[in-house]
Design a protein around this motif. Structure first.
Motif, PDB file in Angstrom:
ATOM      1  N   ILE A 227      19.215  -5.132 -23.331  1.00  0.00           N
ATOM      2  CA  ILE A 227      18.716  -5.060 -21.956  1.00  0.00           C
ATOM      3  C   ILE A 227      19.131  -6.308 -21.180  1.00  0.00           C
ATOM      4  O   ILE A 227      19.556  -6.229 -20.021  1.00  0.00           O
ATOM      5  CB  ILE A 227      17.179  -4.892 -21.954  1.00  0.00           C
ATOM      6  N   LEU A 228      19.033  -7.457 -21.828  1.00  0.00           N
ATOM      7  CA  LEU A 228      19.413  -8.706 -21.174  1.00  0.00           C
ATOM      8  C   LEU A 228      20.910  -8.754 -20.879  1.00  0.00           C
ATOM      9  O   LEU A 228      21.341  -9.386 -19.908  1.00  0.00           O
ATOM     10  CB  LEU A 228      19.018  -9.900 -22.057  1.00  0.00           C
ATOM     11  N   MET A 229      21.709  -8.064 -21.695  1.00  0.00           N
ATOM     12  CA  MET A 229      23.161  -8.056 -21.519  1.00  0.00           C
ATOM     13  C   MET A 229      23.636  -6.995 -20.542  1.00  0.00           C
ATOM     14  O   MET A 229      24.725  -7.115 -19.967  1.00  0.00           O
ATOM     15  CB  MET A 229      23.849  -7.827 -22.869  1.00  0.00           C
ATOM     16  N   ALA A 230      22.859  -5.944 -20.350  1.00  0.00           N
ATOM     17  CA  ALA A 230      23.293  -4.799 -19.544  1.00  0.00           C
ATOM     18  C   ALA A 230      23.370  -5.139 -18.060  1.00  0.00           C
ATOM     19  O   ALA A 230      22.659  -6.028 -17.565  1.00  0.00           O
ATOM     20  CB  ALA A 230      22.343  -3.628 -19.762  1.00  0.00           C
ATOM     21  N   ASP A 231      24.242  -4.419 -17.343  1.00  0.00           N
ATOM     22  CA  ASP A 231      24.380  -4.608 -15.901  1.00  0.00           C
ATOM     23  C   ASP A 231      23.100  -4.165 -15.188  1.00  0.00           C
ATOM     24  O   ASP A 231      22.491  -3.145 -15.544  1.00  0.00           O
ATOM     25  CB  ASP A 231      25.561  -3.795 -15.370  1.00  0.00           C
ATOM     26  N   SER A 232      22.728  -4.907 -14.192  1.00  0.00           N
ATOM     27  CA  SER A 232      21.491  -4.619 -13.460  1.00  0.00           C
ATOM     28  C   SER A 232      21.524  -3.253 -12.795  1.00  0.00           C
ATOM     29  O   SER A 232      20.500  -2.556 -12.712  1.00  0.00           O
ATOM     30  CB  SER A 232      21.247  -5.705 -12.407  1.00  0.00           C
ATOM     31  N   LYS A 264      14.423  -7.580 -15.645  1.00  0.00           N
ATOM     32  CA  LYS A 264      15.589  -6.763 -15.342  1.00  0.00           C
ATOM     33  C   LYS A 264      15.290  -5.274 -15.239  1.00  0.00           C
ATOM     34  O   LYS A 264      16.005  -4.538 -14.569  1.00  0.00           O
ATOM     35  CB  LYS A 264      16.668  -6.968 -16.413  1.00  0.00           C
ATOM     36  N   THR A 265      14.224  -4.813 -15.899  1.00  0.00           N
ATOM     37  CA  THR A 265      13.943  -3.374 -15.906  1.00  0.00           C
ATOM     38  C   THR A 265      12.491  -3.123 -16.274  1.00  0.00           C
ATOM     39  O   THR A 265      11.767  -4.050 -16.679  1.00  0.00           O
ATOM     40  CB  THR A 265      14.874  -2.651 -16.901  1.00  0.00           C
TER      41      THR A 265
END
Length: 371
Positions: A227-232, A264-265
């Motif tokens: 999740i921390l690596m994924a695009d916003s 982020k989500t």
């Protein structure tokens, strides 16, 4: 008389104990003694356990429970085998059924009365473990050799791995190894519903679910890192649910990562033993189930939930789990089961093309095989 032993209630153990209870109710002429840990006293209420005239529950003494948990694997195997052999003699058991057979090997082969049928479930076998080598591999093969040659009445159930059953029987020239379906719970669709409103999840959100006993080997931390690596922009319309007891081995790291990931989500966490009804509703609610397991050489009951609710999984490519997902069309297989690989999978919305996995792995088939 059948003696059933289990010294834990974590993970799938409670579910299997519930199935054993149903098996006992169906076989009213057979007497069953359940030798269980003290924790079952409270936990049984969560699975609506109902007593029956042919069922007796005996709880392990504190000293017995401690001996099952102390020391290395060899000492635990010896202590557990002594307890089970003693109780089998006490109750004059015709059969012993063990939820985790290999935890008793090889000692129980020699301690159990020869008149008693030794049965139990095997989850991991060396045929599926490409990381096992050297003396460890030799010892594992030797344990299976002893099982095939000693205790002529033994029946050893390999969970959800038909191919390996035939290979083992061929290798050891026996028929003691049998296939056991990984049971999928019977679910009343009228009692299951989408709970987005109750959880405050918007209708346009794509919901990922990760549930069960949450540990390092389940890839729980890797999901948060992904999740921390994924695009916003990918996460903008996504929601993640973590449901199940978070084990101590990752608890501190989990909550540290969670604090950052929530920026982020949307993420919901239910850090507790979740009742089955709630889990069923979560499965109905979600769009995809995450099982990026690091240990892939054994089956997972989560695959059954995915099949029943027709929800795709994101799973490893290798091992038994990889084969099951691929063979039954249950979702997508990740060749890279890391935070990076998982984050890339968030860009895809997989489908479930289940081909009767739920039917072949029914509770009835599980019970009928063990009965």
């Amino acid at each position: 008389m059948t003696l059933i032993f289990d010294d834990t209630i974590t993970g799938h153990h409670m579910e299997f104990l519930s199935h054993y209870r149903d098996m006992a109710v169906r076989n009213k002429e057979e007497q069953y003694v359940f030798l269980l840990c003290q924790g079952f006293r409270q936990a049984k209420e969560k699975i609506n356990w109902k007593d029956a005239e042919n069922i007796k529950i005996e709880y392990l003494k504190e000293s017995e429970q401690d001996s099952c948990q102390c020391g290395n694997a060899i000492l635990k195997a010896w202590n557990k085998s002594q307890i089970v052999a003693k109780k089998a003699k006490k109750y004059k058991a015709d059969r012993v059924l063990l939820t985790t057979l290999m935890e008793f090997m090889p000692f129980l082969l020699f301690l159990l009365p020869t008149s008693c049928v030794l049965t139990g479930i095997i989850y991991r076998i060396f045929l599926r473990d490409d990381k096992m080598s050297g003396i460890r591999l030799w010892l594992e093969k030797f344990r299976f050799l002893l099982m095939s040659k000693f205790h002529r009445k033994g029946i050893y159930y390999i969970l959800n791995d038909k191919g390996s059953v035939q290979k083992l029987n061929d290798i050891y020239n026996t028929s003691k190894f049998r296939f056991l379906p990984d049971p999928i719970p019977d679910i009343n669709n009228n009692e299951v519903h989408d709970i987005r409103d109750e959880l405050g999840i918007k209708e346009d959100k794509y919901v990922y679910l990760h549930f069960g006993g949450l540990t390092e080997r389940k890839g729980t931390l890797e999901i948060l890192k992904a999740i921390l690596m994924a695009d916003s922009d990918v996460l903008a319309d996504r929601c993640f649910i973590f449901a199940g007891k978070i084990y101590d081995d990752i608890k501190e790291k989990f909550y540290n990562l969670l604090e950052k990931a929530r920026q982020k989500t949307d993420i919901l966490v239910f850090d507790e033993f979740c009742q089955y009804g709630f889990l069923y509703n979560l499965c109905q609610t979600c769009d995809c189930i995450l099982i990026p397991y690091k240990m892939v050489n054994l089956s997972s009951g989560i695959l059954g939930y995915a099949a029943v609710f027709n929800k795709p999984v994101i799973a490893p490519d290798k091992g038994l789990i990889g084969d099951i997902v691929r063979d039954h069309g249950l979702g997508i297989n990740l060749k890279d089961v890391t935070a990076d690989g998982i984050s890339k999978a968030f860009k895809v919305q997989p489908t479930n093309k289940n081909n009767n996995y739920a039917i072949s792995n029914s509770v009835d088939n599980f019970i009928n095989t063990l009965a």
